[in-house]
Design a protein around this motif. Structure first.
Motif, PDB file in Angstrom:
ATOM      1  N   LYS A 267       5.627  -6.020  55.138  1.00 26.62           N
ATOM      2  CA  LYS A 267       6.568  -5.026  55.645  1.00 26.62           C
ATOM      3  C   LYS A 267       7.506  -5.637  56.692  1.00 26.62           C
ATOM      4  O   LYS A 267       8.647  -5.195  56.829  1.00 26.62           O
ATOM      5  CB  LYS A 267       5.814  -3.857  56.295  1.00 26.62           C
ATOM      6  CG  LYS A 267       4.821  -3.148  55.400  1.00 26.62           C
ATOM      7  CD  LYS A 267       4.061  -2.087  56.196  1.00 26.62           C
ATOM      8  CE  LYS A 267       3.006  -1.397  55.351  1.00 26.62           C
ATOM      9  NZ  LYS A 267       2.274  -0.357  56.125  1.00 26.62           N
ATOM     10  N   ALA A 268       7.014  -6.636  57.413  1.00 28.82           N
ATOM     11  CA  ALA A 268       7.702  -7.142  58.594  1.00 28.82           C
ATOM     12  C   ALA A 268       8.506  -8.403  58.352  1.00 28.82           C
ATOM     13  O   ALA A 268       8.918  -9.067  59.296  1.00 28.82           O
ATOM     14  CB  ALA A 268       6.674  -7.397  59.706  1.00 28.82           C
ATOM     15  N   ILE A 269       8.745  -8.744  57.083  1.00 30.42           N
ATOM     16  CA  ILE A 269       9.552  -9.911  56.749  1.00 30.42           C
ATOM     17  C   ILE A 269      10.567  -9.507  55.674  1.00 30.42           C
ATOM     18  O   ILE A 269      10.392  -8.492  54.999  1.00 30.42           O
ATOM     19  CB  ILE A 269       8.680 -11.087  56.267  1.00 30.42           C
ATOM     20  CG1 ILE A 269       7.895 -10.709  55.001  1.00 30.42           C
ATOM     21  CG2 ILE A 269       7.737 -11.544  57.383  1.00 30.42           C
ATOM     22  CD1 ILE A 269       7.080 -11.860  54.421  1.00 30.42           C
ATOM     23  N   VAL A 314      17.978  -7.130  68.017  1.00 33.59           N
ATOM     24  CA  VAL A 314      19.188  -7.102  67.192  1.00 33.59           C
ATOM     25  C   VAL A 314      20.031  -8.373  67.302  1.00 33.59           C
ATOM     26  O   VAL A 314      20.950  -8.574  66.516  1.00 33.59           O
ATOM     27  CB  VAL A 314      20.051  -5.872  67.543  1.00 33.59           C
ATOM     28  CG1 VAL A 314      19.256  -4.596  67.398  1.00 33.59           C
ATOM     29  CG2 VAL A 314      20.632  -5.972  68.941  1.00 33.59           C
ATOM     30  N   ALA A 315      19.719  -9.233  68.269  1.00 34.83           N
ATOM     31  CA  ALA A 315      20.507 -10.467  68.442  1.00 34.83           C
ATOM     32  C   ALA A 315      19.767 -11.699  67.954  1.00 34.83           C
ATOM     33  O   ALA A 315      20.205 -12.824  68.172  1.00 34.83           O
ATOM     34  CB  ALA A 315      20.880 -10.650  69.910  1.00 34.83           C
ATOM     35  N   SER A 316      18.667 -11.515  67.241  1.00 33.55           N
ATOM     36  CA  SER A 316      17.791 -12.625  66.880  1.00 33.55           C
ATOM     37  C   SER A 316      18.228 -13.358  65.614  1.00 33.55           C
ATOM     38  O   SER A 316      18.943 -12.812  64.772  1.00 33.55           O
ATOM     39  CB  SER A 316      16.366 -12.102  66.671  1.00 33.55           C
ATOM     40  OG  SER A 316      16.335 -11.189  65.581  1.00 33.55           O
ATOM     41  N   LYS A 317      17.765 -14.585  65.488  1.00 36.90           N
ATOM     42  CA  LYS A 317      17.961 -15.324  64.239  1.00 36.90           C
ATOM     43  C   LYS A 317      17.274 -14.596  63.081  1.00 36.90           C
ATOM     44  O   LYS A 317      17.764 -14.609  61.943  1.00 36.90           O
ATOM     45  CB  LYS A 317      17.369 -16.736  64.349  1.00 36.90           C
ATOM     46  CG  LYS A 317      17.895 -17.604  65.476  1.00 36.90           C
ATOM     47  CD  LYS A 317      19.304 -18.071  65.233  1.00 36.90           C
ATOM     48  CE  LYS A 317      19.717 -19.072  66.307  1.00 36.90           C
ATOM     49  NZ  LYS A 317      21.182 -19.260  66.360  1.00 36.90           N
ATOM     50  N   GLU A 318      16.132 -13.976  63.386  1.00 40.62           N
ATOM     51  CA  GLU A 318      15.377 -13.286  62.350  1.00 40.62           C
ATOM     52  C   GLU A 318      16.160 -12.110  61.776  1.00 40.62           C
ATOM     53  O   GLU A 318      16.140 -11.889  60.557  1.00 40.62           O
ATOM     54  CB  GLU A 318      14.031 -12.807  62.910  1.00 40.62           C
ATOM     55  CG  GLU A 318      12.982 -13.880  63.045  1.00 40.62           C
ATOM     56  CD  GLU A 318      13.150 -14.769  64.275  1.00 40.62           C
ATOM     57  OE1 GLU A 318      12.375 -15.720  64.439  1.00 40.62           O
ATOM     58  OE2 GLU A 318      14.077 -14.505  65.082  1.00 40.62           O
ATOM     59  N   ILE A 319      16.833 -11.358  62.615  1.00 37.70           N
ATOM     60  CA  ILE A 319      17.581 -10.206  62.085  1.00 37.70           C
ATOM     61  C   ILE A 319      18.778 -10.696  61.283  1.00 37.70           C
ATOM     62  O   ILE A 319      19.129 -10.117  60.243  1.00 37.70           O
ATOM     63  CB  ILE A 319      18.009  -9.234  63.205  1.00 37.70           C
ATOM     64  CG1 ILE A 319      18.188  -7.811  62.632  1.00 37.70           C
ATOM     65  CG2 ILE A 319      19.287  -9.639  63.904  1.00 37.70           C
ATOM     66  CD1 ILE A 319      16.934  -7.127  62.234  1.00 37.70           C
ATOM     67  N   GLU A 320      19.417 -11.785  61.718  1.00 40.82           N
ATOM     68  CA  GLU A 320      20.529 -12.340  60.952  1.00 40.82           C
ATOM     69  C   GLU A 320      20.048 -12.789  59.578  1.00 40.82           C
ATOM     70  O   GLU A 320      20.668 -12.465  58.550  1.00 40.82           O
ATOM     71  CB  GLU A 320      21.171 -13.516  61.694  1.00 40.82           C
ATOM     72  CG  GLU A 320      22.322 -14.136  60.926  1.00 40.82           C
ATOM     73  CD  GLU A 320      23.146 -15.127  61.733  1.00 40.82           C
ATOM     74  OE1 GLU A 320      24.078 -15.724  61.153  1.00 40.82           O
ATOM     75  OE2 GLU A 320      22.884 -15.300  62.948  1.00 40.82           O
ATOM     76  N   THR A 322      17.459 -11.789  57.953  1.00 37.48           N
ATOM     77  CA  THR A 322      17.030 -10.617  57.183  1.00 37.48           C
ATOM     78  C   THR A 322      18.208  -9.959  56.474  1.00 37.48           C
ATOM     79  O   THR A 322      18.110  -9.573  55.300  1.00 37.48           O
ATOM     80  CB  THR A 322      16.323  -9.605  58.103  1.00 37.48           C
ATOM     81  OG1 THR A 322      15.126 -10.203  58.623  1.00 37.48           O
ATOM     82  CG2 THR A 322      15.965  -8.331  57.360  1.00 37.48           C
ATOM     83  N   TYR A 323      19.344  -9.846  57.168  1.00 37.27           N
ATOM     84  CA  TYR A 323      20.505  -9.200  56.546  1.00 37.27           C
ATOM     85  C   TYR A 323      21.198 -10.102  55.528  1.00 37.27           C
ATOM     86  O   TYR A 323      21.749  -9.599  54.535  1.00 37.27           O
ATOM     87  CB  TYR A 323      21.472  -8.690  57.625  1.00 37.27           C
ATOM     88  CG  TYR A 323      21.020  -7.333  58.105  1.00 37.27           C
ATOM     89  CD1 TYR A 323      21.420  -6.166  57.461  1.00 37.27           C
ATOM     90  CD2 TYR A 323      20.109  -7.218  59.149  1.00 37.27           C
ATOM     91  CE1 TYR A 323      20.959  -4.927  57.861  1.00 37.27           C
ATOM     92  CE2 TYR A 323      19.638  -5.981  59.562  1.00 37.27           C
ATOM     93  CZ  TYR A 323      20.063  -4.842  58.907  1.00 37.27           C
ATOM     94  OH  TYR A 323      19.587  -3.612  59.282  1.00 37.27           O
ATOM     95  N   LEU A 324      21.169 -11.400  55.740  1.00 42.19           N
ATOM     96  CA  LEU A 324      21.730 -12.302  54.734  1.00 42.19           C
ATOM     97  C   LEU A 324      20.914 -12.231  53.445  1.00 42.19           C
ATOM     98  O   LEU A 324      21.466 -12.254  52.341  1.00 42.19           O
ATOM     99  CB  LEU A 324      21.770 -13.733  55.264  1.00 42.19           C
ATOM    100  CG  LEU A 324      22.664 -13.972  56.492  1.00 42.19           C
ATOM    101  CD1 LEU A 324      22.638 -15.435  56.897  1.00 42.19           C
ATOM    102  CD2 LEU A 324      24.090 -13.516  56.234  1.00 42.19           C
TER     103      LEU A 324
END
Length: 546
Positions: A267-269, A314-320, A322-324
């Motif tokens: 769920k978290a990835i 919202v500013a993390s590499k992980e969120i970027e 995730t959206y890519l």
């Protein structure tokens, strides 16, 4: 005579030429697809646009109609409330879903929005399927579509989160499916919808695609050095998975899953979104969606974006990243719809159930005002207030979702004036650091706020279910750990979300006019020529419709 025959023949040809075009324009879509992305801020469309491909978000923006100034118009901006408001065309004041969890002042306990012990899990012997939409007291656009077609046409809800599948699908859905993680790793449902899982769901579960996704580390899609739209990977504002020393790439998912509730780590990835896309495709085929003489509705919610946002911010590499990756999942889904349903045969909208604030500790590090409220300290403060004024520290029954529920039995026992107690607490709560506004339930009932933050608070206030005193924190002030972030407020960072319409019956273009989330349902109702949901307070967005 000959001249008259020629004129008549020309007239008939004209009628024949126009007749098919008119019939085609009146034809409704074979399938409506609602895509809700959990915790998607509007600025993600812009911030990461240079790295998006041409067939995901950019396809919708290029060929659909984008509302650039769309907002939630109520508080609280939580997942269950967002999904319900999108599909009912109204706010908690009418639809009754006032949170994910909330304090039930009649049962004297915290309840979950879709828990229903009258039903059993379908798919395994666990309890995660004891769910239904019965606490949502109004109809949805999915309900209205079923009613308009005399209960023909199919409605299917899909999401990793149960509430995100159940509430959009409505009361009359053929099915809603959600992911049961932990030791199970299965898509399940509730006996509210069915007695047994369909064969196609069983086949999908047997494929064990979740194991396939969990067999690989989570690394960045592209070279991490190119992720210049986000802050440093190694920072002090992000939470780690259990078993990690630092919140940095690569995340060793195969070795972390055992310490992070096994299948629940999916769920978290970002792979959770890919897994959801796979299941949505299987549903389209398994249920023959878009193939009948009636309009079907597929409600899909992408939940993993929310888990990633909460953990990393919202500013993390992980969120970027995730959206890519989500952009590629969406491109895959759109291409699949083109093939299976036919381009021009479906109508789709994409939005979010809420957005999110920057991590307050990060904001403070760059000198932007932000903060945290500790619930226990705040409760102790209020107990001192009630002791000073009313000689009792038992007047507060519960504090949750920035609402205070009073102990009315104790107030009556001490022969106190309820309204005076509520007003005193509101007047004193405003003096607590981090609290920006405090109003009583009586104020919500007797005053009409037409704009601003108190209008949003009023739109989210439900006289039957909400608390006795309602609070608004300062901007970017949250009840949450200092690593990661959350949402729930009426400020623009939580309310500003994308709304994009695409497909049959939709114009190409964009608008900078302000629209509200509750406008989606009546707009689709108008497109489908069906009655609005029965609690609707939204308006038709004429700009988007052909």
């Amino acid at each position: 005579m000959k001249k008259n025959l020629i004129l008549l023949f020309a007239f008939l040809l004209t009628i024949m030429a126009f007749k098919p075009a008119t019939k085609k324009n009146d034809k409704k879509p074979k399938l409506v697809v609602g895509v809700v992305i959990d915790q998607m801020r509007y600025d993600y469309l812009i911030r990461f646009s240079k790295k998006y491909g041409n067939d995901g978000f950019k396809r919708l923006l290029r060929e659909g109609f984008s509302l650039e100034n769309a907002h939630y118009n109520y508080i609280p901006t939580y997942t269950a409330v967002g999904h319900t408001s999108i599909y009912t065309g109204t706010t908690p004041i009418n639809h009754g879903i006032i949170g994910n969890h909330w304090y039930d002042k009649y049962l004297k306990k915290s309840i979950y929005c879709v828990t229903d012990k009258n039903y059993k899990t379908v798919g395994n012997n666990g309890m995660d399927g004891e769910k239904s939409p019965y606490r949502m007291v109004t109809s949805t656009i999915t309900d209205q579509l079923r009613l308009a077609q005399n209960m023909n046409g199919k409605t299917i809800g899909i999401a990793i989160k149960d509430r995100s599948a159940i509430l959009p699908a409505g009361h009359t859905a053929n099915a809603a499916y959600w992911f049961d993680g932990g030791k199970n790793g299965q898509w399940i449902s509730s006996s509210f919808y069915m007695d047994n899982l369909p064969k196609w769901v069983k086949r999908f579960n047997n494929l064990k695609k979740d194991d396939e996704y969990l067999s690989k580390p989570w690394n960045t899609l592209y070279d991490i050095k190119t992720y210049t739209e986000s802050i440093a990977d190694d920072n002090n504002f992000e939470a780690t998975f259990k078993g990690e020393a630092k919140p940095v790439f690569p995340h060793d998912i195969p070795n972390l899953r055992a310490k992070n509730n096994n299948y629940s780590i999916l769920k978290a990835i970002p792979a959770g979104n890919s897994f959801t896309t796979d299941f949505a495709k299987a549903a389209i085929i398994g249920e023959n969606l878009g193939k009948s003489n009636y309009t079907d509705f597929l409600a899909v919610s992408y939940s993993s974006t929310d888990y990633v946002g909460h953990q990393f911010g919202v500013a993390s590499k992980e969120i970027e990243d995730t959206y890519l990756r989500l952009d590629k999942d969406l491109a895959s889904l759109f291409k699949f719809l083109d093939t299976e349903v036919g381009k021009g045969n479906y109508t789709l909208f994409l939005t979010a159930d809420h957005a999110a604030t920057e991590v307050p500790s990060y904001l403070k590090s760059v000198k932007i005002p932000a903060g945290y409220i500790k619930p226990v300290k705040f409760l102790n403060f209020l107990k001192k207030v009630t002791n000073n004024y009313f000689k009792s520290d038992e007047l507060i029954e519960n504090i949750s979702n920035f609402q205070i529920f009073l102990n009315k039995e104790k107030i009556n026992e001490l022969k106190l004036d309820y309204e005076k107690v509520a007003k005193t607490i509101a007047n004193e709560a405003i003096n607590y650091k981090g609290i920006y506004k405090a109003v009583t339930a009586k104020t919500m009932q007797n005053t009409n706020f037409t704009n601003g933050i108190l209008n949003s608070l009023q739109n989210g206030y439900n006289q039957k279910y909400s608390g006795d005193v309602l609070l608004v924190p300062n901007p970017s002030t949250i009840v949450y750990p200092k690593k990661g972030t959350t949402h729930g407020s009426g400020y623009s960072y939580d309310t500003h979300v994308p709304i994009i319409f695409y497909g049959k019956g939709i114009k190409q273009g964009s608008s900078k006019r302000k629209y509200e989330i509750i406008d989606i349902a009546p707009t689709l109702s108008n497109l489908l020529q069906i009655e609005f949901p029965n609690g609707n307070t939204g308006k038709v967005i004429h700009e988007v419709l052909n």
